[in-house]
Design a protein around this motif. Structure first.
Motif, PDB file in Angstrom:
ATOM      1  N   GLU A  44     -25.542  83.227   8.698  1.00 51.93           N
ATOM      2  CA  GLU A  44     -25.776  84.320   7.749  1.00 51.93           C
ATOM      3  C   GLU A  44     -24.470  84.962   7.305  1.00 51.93           C
ATOM      4  O   GLU A  44     -24.287  85.306   6.132  1.00 51.93           O
ATOM      5  CB  GLU A  44     -26.684  85.374   8.382  1.00 51.93           C
ATOM      6  CG  GLU A  44     -27.013  86.536   7.463  1.00 51.93           C
ATOM      7  CD  GLU A  44     -28.015  87.490   8.076  1.00 51.93           C
ATOM      8  OE1 GLU A  44     -28.152  88.612   7.557  1.00 51.93           O
ATOM      9  OE2 GLU A  44     -28.673  87.115   9.082  1.00 51.93           O
ATOM     10  N   ALA A  45     -23.562  85.163   8.253  1.00 51.60           N
ATOM     11  CA  ALA A  45     -22.271  85.780   7.931  1.00 51.60           C
ATOM     12  C   ALA A  45     -21.277  85.418   9.027  1.00 51.60           C
ATOM     13  O   ALA A  45     -21.655  85.182  10.177  1.00 51.60           O
ATOM     14  CB  ALA A  45     -22.402  87.296   7.818  1.00 51.60           C
ATOM     15  N   ILE A  46     -20.004  85.372   8.649  1.00 49.56           N
ATOM     16  CA  ILE A  46     -18.941  85.112   9.615  1.00 49.56           C
ATOM     17  C   ILE A  46     -17.968  86.288   9.590  1.00 49.56           C
ATOM     18  O   ILE A  46     -17.447  86.651   8.536  1.00 49.56           O
ATOM     19  CB  ILE A  46     -18.176  83.812   9.309  1.00 49.56           C
ATOM     20  CG1 ILE A  46     -19.131  82.618   9.254  1.00 49.56           C
ATOM     21  CG2 ILE A  46     -17.108  83.574  10.376  1.00 49.56           C
ATOM     22  CD1 ILE A  46     -18.440  81.290   8.966  1.00 49.56           C
ATOM     23  N   TYR A  47     -17.740  86.869  10.763  1.00 48.25           N
ATOM     24  CA  TYR A  47     -16.785  87.962  10.914  1.00 48.25           C
ATOM     25  C   TYR A  47     -15.567  87.410  11.653  1.00 48.25           C
ATOM     26  O   TYR A  47     -15.711  86.705  12.656  1.00 48.25           O
ATOM     27  CB  TYR A  47     -17.408  89.117  11.697  1.00 48.25           C
ATOM     28  CG  TYR A  47     -18.436  89.873  10.889  1.00 48.25           C
ATOM     29  CD1 TYR A  47     -18.123  91.093  10.286  1.00 48.25           C
ATOM     30  CD2 TYR A  47     -19.721  89.352  10.699  1.00 48.25           C
ATOM     31  CE1 TYR A  47     -19.062  91.780   9.532  1.00 48.25           C
ATOM     32  CE2 TYR A  47     -20.660  90.031   9.933  1.00 48.25           C
ATOM     33  CZ  TYR A  47     -20.322  91.248   9.354  1.00 48.25           C
ATOM     34  OH  TYR A  47     -21.241  91.920   8.590  1.00 48.25           O
ATOM     35  N   THR A  48     -14.394  87.723  11.140  1.00 44.47           N
ATOM     36  CA  THR A  48     -13.204  87.091  11.688  1.00 44.47           C
ATOM     37  C   THR A  48     -12.089  88.088  11.965  1.00 44.47           C
ATOM     38  O   THR A  48     -12.024  89.163  11.363  1.00 44.47           O
ATOM     39  CB  THR A  48     -12.655  86.030  10.708  1.00 44.47           C
ATOM     40  OG1 THR A  48     -12.165  86.704   9.520  1.00 44.47           O
ATOM     41  CG2 THR A  48     -13.719  85.037  10.319  1.00 44.47           C
ATOM     42  N   VAL A  49     -11.235  87.708  12.878  1.00 42.63           N
ATOM     43  CA  VAL A  49      -9.980  88.405  13.114  1.00 42.63           C
ATOM     44  C   VAL A  49      -8.879  87.353  13.153  1.00 42.63           C
ATOM     45  O   VAL A  49      -9.088  86.223  13.584  1.00 42.63           O
ATOM     46  CB  VAL A  49      -9.980  89.223  14.429  1.00 42.63           C
ATOM     47  CG1 VAL A  49     -10.976  90.356  14.360  1.00 42.63           C
ATOM     48  CG2 VAL A  49     -10.274  88.341  15.627  1.00 42.63           C
ATOM     49  N   SER A  50      -7.723  87.722  12.656  1.00 47.04           N
ATOM     50  CA  SER A  50      -6.532  86.888  12.735  1.00 47.04           C
ATOM     51  C   SER A  50      -6.796  85.469  12.222  1.00 47.04           C
ATOM     52  O   SER A  50      -7.410  85.276  11.185  1.00 47.04           O
ATOM     53  CB  SER A  50      -6.007  86.891  14.174  1.00 47.04           C
ATOM     54  OG  SER A  50      -4.684  86.451  14.236  1.00 47.04           O
ATOM     55  N   VAL A  51      -6.349  84.452  12.989  1.00 46.62           N
ATOM     56  CA  VAL A  51      -6.434  83.070  12.522  1.00 46.62           C
ATOM     57  C   VAL A  51      -7.877  82.602  12.349  1.00 46.62           C
ATOM     58  O   VAL A  51      -8.144  81.615  11.663  1.00 46.62           O
ATOM     59  CB  VAL A  51      -5.671  82.143  13.496  1.00 46.62           C
ATOM     60  CG1 VAL A  51      -6.452  81.950  14.792  1.00 46.62           C
ATOM     61  CG2 VAL A  51      -5.344  80.816  12.850  1.00 46.62           C
ATOM     62  N   GLY A  52      -8.817  83.328  12.929  1.00 48.14           N
ATOM     63  CA  GLY A  52     -10.223  83.012  12.705  1.00 48.14           C
ATOM     64  C   GLY A  52     -10.594  83.070  11.237  1.00 48.14           C
ATOM     65  O   GLY A  52     -11.492  82.368  10.782  1.00 48.14           O
ATOM     66  N   ALA A  53      -9.866  83.899  10.477  1.00 50.34           N
ATOM     67  CA  ALA A  53     -10.114  84.013   9.043  1.00 50.34           C
ATOM     68  C   ALA A  53      -9.816  82.699   8.332  1.00 50.34           C
ATOM     69  O   ALA A  53     -10.548  82.288   7.417  1.00 50.34           O
ATOM     70  CB  ALA A  53      -9.262  85.137   8.456  1.00 50.34           C
TER      71      ALA A  53
END
Length: 307
Positions: A44-53
């Protein structure tokens, strides 16, 4: 081989991807595994920080096979410079107390400009395909003036600028990115996880949290945060990075416990020796960690099916 059951359309789930520089190859593997399991359409959605983006961006653009290769083909050189820990700290001291330095004058430990060149020119990220994907992508950034954390939606800020802000990890990179009139950096400085926000926003929804670091947090991690905070205090921001780093480890441990205690949350992490660290440049280790991530993605299918 047993057939893979596709989940029903109401079996949507949320993903949170952690950071960790080169260690992020693990979450790249998890995303590749979800694609192979035909689970991508149920995100449904992806929330990211740092390289996860960056991992999420390649995943949602449909460049699933291309994205992970940046770790062992493009980031093993020109990205991580451990020797600059001392020199970079000296540059920060000069910038704070002697004279103002430009970003390209500082010796970075992590060269964010290099990775931005890779995703924009060497292995171009298809931003248009991300926007065409119905799954929303959020990137956590920290306002250096107010100290406010924001999850900015890529659909609202569809530029490489947002990606750069999300990976501007102080104190390893000297720089910030202007968005909407304010300067932003990587939100992991204050909050590397932040599961409470997702639990409140998506009550009852299943959430997959991918950490690229161990969840067993020894004393060395507290020392690391204190050291990072001390160096971070040399930045001329209105907010105190030192205070943020001091609280960071305690917040992370609390969020890990929250993940483990909640039946709607699955926490994946690289639980094996010889995993990729944030500074790893060995292609063999990076690939091994990537394939472990693919293998661990099977746990997501089991979790969603309630097995």
């Amino acid at each position: 081989m047993a057939s893979i059951r596709e989940p029903s359309m109401d079996n949507k789930f949320i993903i949170h991807l952690g950071g960790g520089a080169s260690a992020g190859v693990y979450s790249a593997g998890v995303l590749t595994g979800l694609h192979n399991l035909s689970l991508a359409s149920n995100v449904e959605a992806i929330y990211t920080v740092s390289v996860g983006a960056i991992n999420a961006a390649y995943f949602l653009s449909g460049q699933v096979e291309l994205g992970p290769t940046i770790y062992w083909e493009n980031l093993q050189r020109g990205f991580i410079f451990p020797k600059n820990i001392l020199f970079g700290t000296m540059d920060l001291f000069v910038n704070r107390f002697v004279k103002k330095l430009e970003t390209d004058e500082v010796r970075h430990v992590v060269d964010i400009d290099h990775i931005m060149q890779v995703i924009s020119e060497v292995k171009p990220l298809n931003c248009g395909a991300i926007l065409a994907n119905p799954t929303d992508l959020f990137m956590k950034v920290l306002n250096t003036r107010t100290g406010q954390l924001r999850y900015l939606k890529f659909r609202d800020f569809p530029t490489f600028n947002l990606i750069k802000a999300a990976i501007c990890i102080n104190p390893y990179y000297f720089g910030s990115v202007m968005i909407d009139g304010d300067y932003y950096i990587d939100g992991t400085v204050q909050e590397p996880l932040g599961i409470s926000y997702l639990l409140e926003r998506y009550p009852g929804r299943k959430i997959i949290v991918v950490s690229n670091e161990p969840i067993e947090r020894g004393f060395k991690y507290s020392i690391k945060n204190i050291t990072e905070g001390a160096v971070g205090s040399l930045y001329p921001y209105k907010i105190s990075l030192f205070k943020l780093f001091i609280r960071r480890e305690q917040l992370l441990r609390a969020n890990i416990k929250l993940c483990l205690d909640n039946k709607n949350v699955l926490l994946l992490h690289p639980d094996f020796s010889n995993r990729a660290l944030s500074r790893t440049t060995s292609p063999a280790i990076l690939k091994e960690t990537f394939y472990r991530g693919i293998s661990d993605s099977e746990k997501v299918r089991i979790f969603l099916d309630g097995e």
